[in-house]
Write a protein that holds these residues in place. Structure first.
Motif, PDB file in Angstrom:
ATOM      1  N   UNK A 126       0.929  -0.875   0.464  1.00  0.00           N
ATOM      2  CA  UNK A 126      -0.249  -0.019   0.335  1.00  0.00           C
ATOM      3  C   UNK A 126       1.246   1.474   0.178  1.00  0.00           C
ATOM      4  N   UNK A 127       2.196   1.219  -0.314  1.00  0.00           N
ATOM      5  CA  UNK A 127       3.079   2.552  -0.480  1.00  0.00           C
ATOM      6  C   UNK A 127       2.980   3.177  -1.543  1.00  0.00           C
ATOM      7  N   UNK A 176      -0.798   6.734   5.708  1.00  0.00           N
ATOM      8  CA  UNK A 176      -0.081   6.227   6.414  1.00  0.00           C
ATOM      9  C   UNK A 176      -0.614   4.874   7.354  1.00  0.00           C
ATOM     10  N   UNK A 177      -2.122   5.950   7.904  1.00  0.00           N
ATOM     11  CA  UNK A 177      -2.750   5.373   8.758  1.00  0.00           C
ATOM     12  C   UNK A 177      -3.318   3.941   8.655  1.00  0.00           C
ATOM     13  N   UNK A 178      -3.718   4.051   6.527  1.00  0.00           N
ATOM     14  CA  UNK A 178      -4.293   2.870   6.020  1.00  0.00           C
ATOM     15  C   UNK A 178      -3.545   1.229   6.199  1.00  0.00           C
ATOM     16  N   UNK A 207      -9.479   6.222   6.263  1.00  0.00           N
ATOM     17  CA  UNK A 207      -8.637   6.039   6.621  1.00  0.00           C
ATOM     18  C   UNK A 207      -8.380   5.009   5.195  1.00  0.00           C
ATOM     19  N   UNK A 208      -9.588   4.388   4.548  1.00  0.00           N
ATOM     20  CA  UNK A 208      -9.326   3.178   3.358  1.00  0.00           C
ATOM     21  C   UNK A 208      -9.294   2.374   3.562  1.00  0.00           C
ATOM     22  N   UNK A 220      -7.364   1.952  16.993  1.00  0.00           N
ATOM     23  CA  UNK A 220      -8.104   2.909  17.022  1.00  0.00           C
ATOM     24  C   UNK A 220      -6.936   4.149  15.818  1.00  0.00           C
ATOM     25  N   UNK A 221      -7.370   4.280  15.035  1.00  0.00           N
ATOM     26  CA  UNK A 221      -7.088   5.046  13.678  1.00  0.00           C
ATOM     27  C   UNK A 221      -7.979   6.562  13.558  1.00  0.00           C
ATOM     28  N   UNK A 222      -7.496   7.326  13.950  1.00  0.00           N
ATOM     29  CA  UNK A 222      -8.764   8.649  13.783  1.00  0.00           C
ATOM     30  C   UNK A 222      -8.366   8.789  11.393  1.00  0.00           C
ATOM     31  N   UNK A 223      -9.372   9.501  11.678  1.00  0.00           N
ATOM     32  CA  UNK A 223      -9.181  10.112   9.555  1.00  0.00           C
ATOM     33  C   UNK A 223      -8.497  11.186   9.381  1.00  0.00           C
TER      34      UNK A 223
END
Length: 643
Positions: free
Chosen positions: A8-9, A25-27, A52-53, A423-426
């Protein structure tokens, strides 16, 4: 195993193959966590904020895994999108070739046996149903999948569907004369051979509850089960681990008896009307419920004389039908199946008449129908037991799982205390692109003039807004009142829930670009409108569930009996999650901007209001509608000094 983060990079295959793909980065963090959980055979809960995707973040490790993965989505619409669009896209980009299957619940597939039975009684159908039946017969000769979604010209609420599809109650299984042509069977056999199987939560839970036969062997063979839109699961699990009996099941039984007598006992014309007393008892039971609240605890009405008589008449009609079929039930598979259904319904009515610890008994009425429910107060043990018996690796993901920064509420409702959490923020720049407007001078939400005040507060913003406006209400009554007030005052399209099918309304909303859409209930989630077509979201009040709901009422009493506060343990967390869903309609793409207006003064005057604000994306707060209007006019380019 390929590194999901690398895939995914910026240098990965998706960036090279998919136009417009931007590494996030979150994805990558989420994909790495999912991949590790699958490798460790561990359970994982991931809250992934909007943008985030998350779909690609779980598809990449799922497709890279050398084993079977089941993916469950919240709705059939998302299920179709995942199967027909997202999976092929990511598969091609990764250059992998895997067997993929789409599997829906049995009511989504044609039943050839029931189609034939319906054809036999075609002369007794209305002209509309006869025309729809003719379409279905022509389509049945051509379809490969038997998925009734292919019959787009027949409305979703057509009375034909229950006649030509099956339920677990009326399916004949291996005894069906059309067993070898069964689309459900074909779809399940294909799923058995697939590496990736896409299902939905209704099917997952129905089969976890062992209500279906022939599918239970698929779930235990999965290395991982991925649950998207996981916030929906606790309430759905409550439905599926409960029991219910409704007028539709009973009326279908009465009609099926008539059909099976015609087919398997044509020499006994005296039994062709055997189902009529049951049909009458069903109608009489619905009449006995007339004038009562639309839903309520069974205990509140169980002793009323009209209800007692109607309940007894229903029981007696089933007994009479059982006795009439007893001499001929062995004549054919259909009659035998009907006899088994009668016995099951009689046993259910006997159980329902007795108090059940840990369950709430309640009724629900609609315009012409009713349902009796026995619902568990807590599904954590049920779900945990079934989950652990299947596979240790479950991935739960959604944009709205946390309350006040933690996911404890979600964990406790499904018994997931040993699961990993992430947990990943938008990644969206909410401080730059969005504003939260909290009007200070509105009346209390229970004030009779509240809805009118909401409309007047929203009008200047709607007029200033160059894009589309989305007004969300916690009740249909408030929505209808707002629609009447709003229409004469705005010079742009006003679209209202229930005035057209949901997808048609959303299509018109997107195409108009500056329309006003009013929604309630189902519109709080799943509305994905990007760009200028949606730049203002107005929420009339904090979405607390009605305290009159019989299940919530029983849960609150149970909480109090345990010494817990029902407001903080039940009502508030559920309202926070639903508010987050509504707020999530605003920003859907990195280039989006807009204003979220919450018209409930309790968010500022009550101590719990801070928890609601903390659970929302980090947006500058406005108290002045003029500043919000200017933000909309300027396309989001509001000067810092203006707020």
């Amino acid at each position: 195993m390929d590194d999901a983060r690398q895939l995914l990079s910026r240098e990965g295959p998706l960036a090279h193959c998919l136009a417009g793909f931007a590494p996030r980065g979150e994805q990558q963090d989420m994909a790495e966590a999912v991949q590790q959980a699958i490798a460790d055979r561990a359970s994982l809960i991931v809250e992934a904020g909007t943008g985030v995707g998350k779909t690609f973040a779980y598809l990449v490790p799922a497709l890279s895994h050398q084993g079977r993965v089941i993916i469950s989505t919240g709705t059939r619409h998302l299920q179709d999108q995942l199967f027909h669009k997202d999976l092929p896209l990511v598969s091609r980009a990764l250059g992998v070739s895997v067997e993929v299957a789409l599997l829906k619940g049995r009511s989504n597939y044609l039943c050839p046996h029931r189609l034939k039975m319906t054809q036999m009684e075609a002369k007794g159908l209305s002209p509309t149903l006869q025309g729809q039946l003719a379409q279905a017969l022509e389509w049945a000769e051509q379809t490969q999948s038997g998925d009734i979604a292919e019959l787009e010209d027949i409305p979703e609420d057509s009375l034909l569907w229950p006649r030509i599809t099956s339920t677990i109650d009326n399916c004949l299984g291996q005894e069906c004369p059309e067993y070898d042509r069964c689309p459900v069977l074909r779809a399940r056999r294909k799923a058995q051979d697939a590496d990736i199987v896409v299902i939905n939560h209704h099917l997952l839970l129905a089969d976890m509850g062992l209500r279906e036969s022939g599918f239970a062997e698929l779930l235990p063979t999965a290395d991982a089960i991925i649950i998207d839109e996981a916030h929906q699961l606790p309430e759905l699990a409550t439905q599926f681990f409960g029991e219910h009996l409704g007028s539709r099941q009973l009326s279908d039984l009465a009609r099926d008896v008539t059909q099976e007598v015609l087919s398997e006992a044509p020499d006994m014309p005296e039994l062709r009307d055997a189902g009529d007393p049951l049909s009458k008892a069903v109608r009489d039971f619905r009449l006995a419920l007339e004038g009562l609240p639309a839903r309520g605890p069974w205990a509140d009405i169980a002793d009323q004389s009209a209800i007692v008589q109607a309940y007894q008449a229903l029981h007696e009609a089933l007994q009479q039908l059982r006795d009439q079929l007893a001499p001929i039930r062995e004549r054919g598979r259909g009659l035998e199946a009907c006899a088994r259904r009668i016995e099951a319904h009689l046993a259910w009515l006997a159980r329902f008449a007795e108090a059940q610890s840990g369950r709430v008994l309640w009724y629900e009425t609609f315009s012409r129908s009713f349902t009796l429910h026995a619902t568990p107060l807590d599904v954590a043990n049920h779900f945990s037991t079934h989950r652990q018996a299947l596979t240790p690796c479950w991935i739960f993901t959604s944009a709205t799982l946390s309350v006040g920064g933690g996911v404890q509420h979600f964990l406790s409702r499904l018994g997931l205390h040993e699961a990993r959490t992430f947990m990943l923020e938008s990644p969206f720049d909410y401080p730059q692109c969005a504003r939260l407007l909290l009007p200070a001078h509105l009346p209390e939400p229970n004030d009779p003039g509240h809805t009118a005040a909401v409309v007047q507060e929203a009008l200047p913003l709607i007029e200033a807004n160059p894009g589309g406006s989305f007004l969300l209400f916690t009740s249909l009554r408030a929505l209808q009142e707002a629609a009447k007030l709003l229409r004469p005052q705005v010079n742009r399209p006003v679209l209202v829930q229930n005035e057209a099918p949901r997808q048609i309304l959303l299509q018109r909303f997107r195409e108009a670009g500056n329309a006003v859409l009013l929604g309630s209930q189902s519109f709080w989630e799943g509305v994905d409108v990007r760009g200028m077509a949606l730049t203002l979201v107005v929420i009339d009040r904090l979405p607390f569930a009605s305290p009159g709901d019989p299940v919530l009422e029983a849960r609150m009493a149970d909480c109090q009996a345990k010494g817990e506060n029902p407001f903080t343990h039940l009502q508030m967390p559920q309202a926070v999650i639903l508010l987050k869903q509504g707020a999530g309609r605003l920003i859907r793409d990195p280039g989006d901007f807009g204003v979220l207006m919450i018209c409930d003064k309790r968010i500022k005057t009550k101590s719990y209001g801070r928890l609601f604000i903390k659970s929302l994306p980090n947006m500058p707060v406005l108290n002045d509608s003029q500043a919000a209007a200017q933000f909309l006019r300027s396309g989001g380019a509001l000067e810092a000094a203006g707020y």
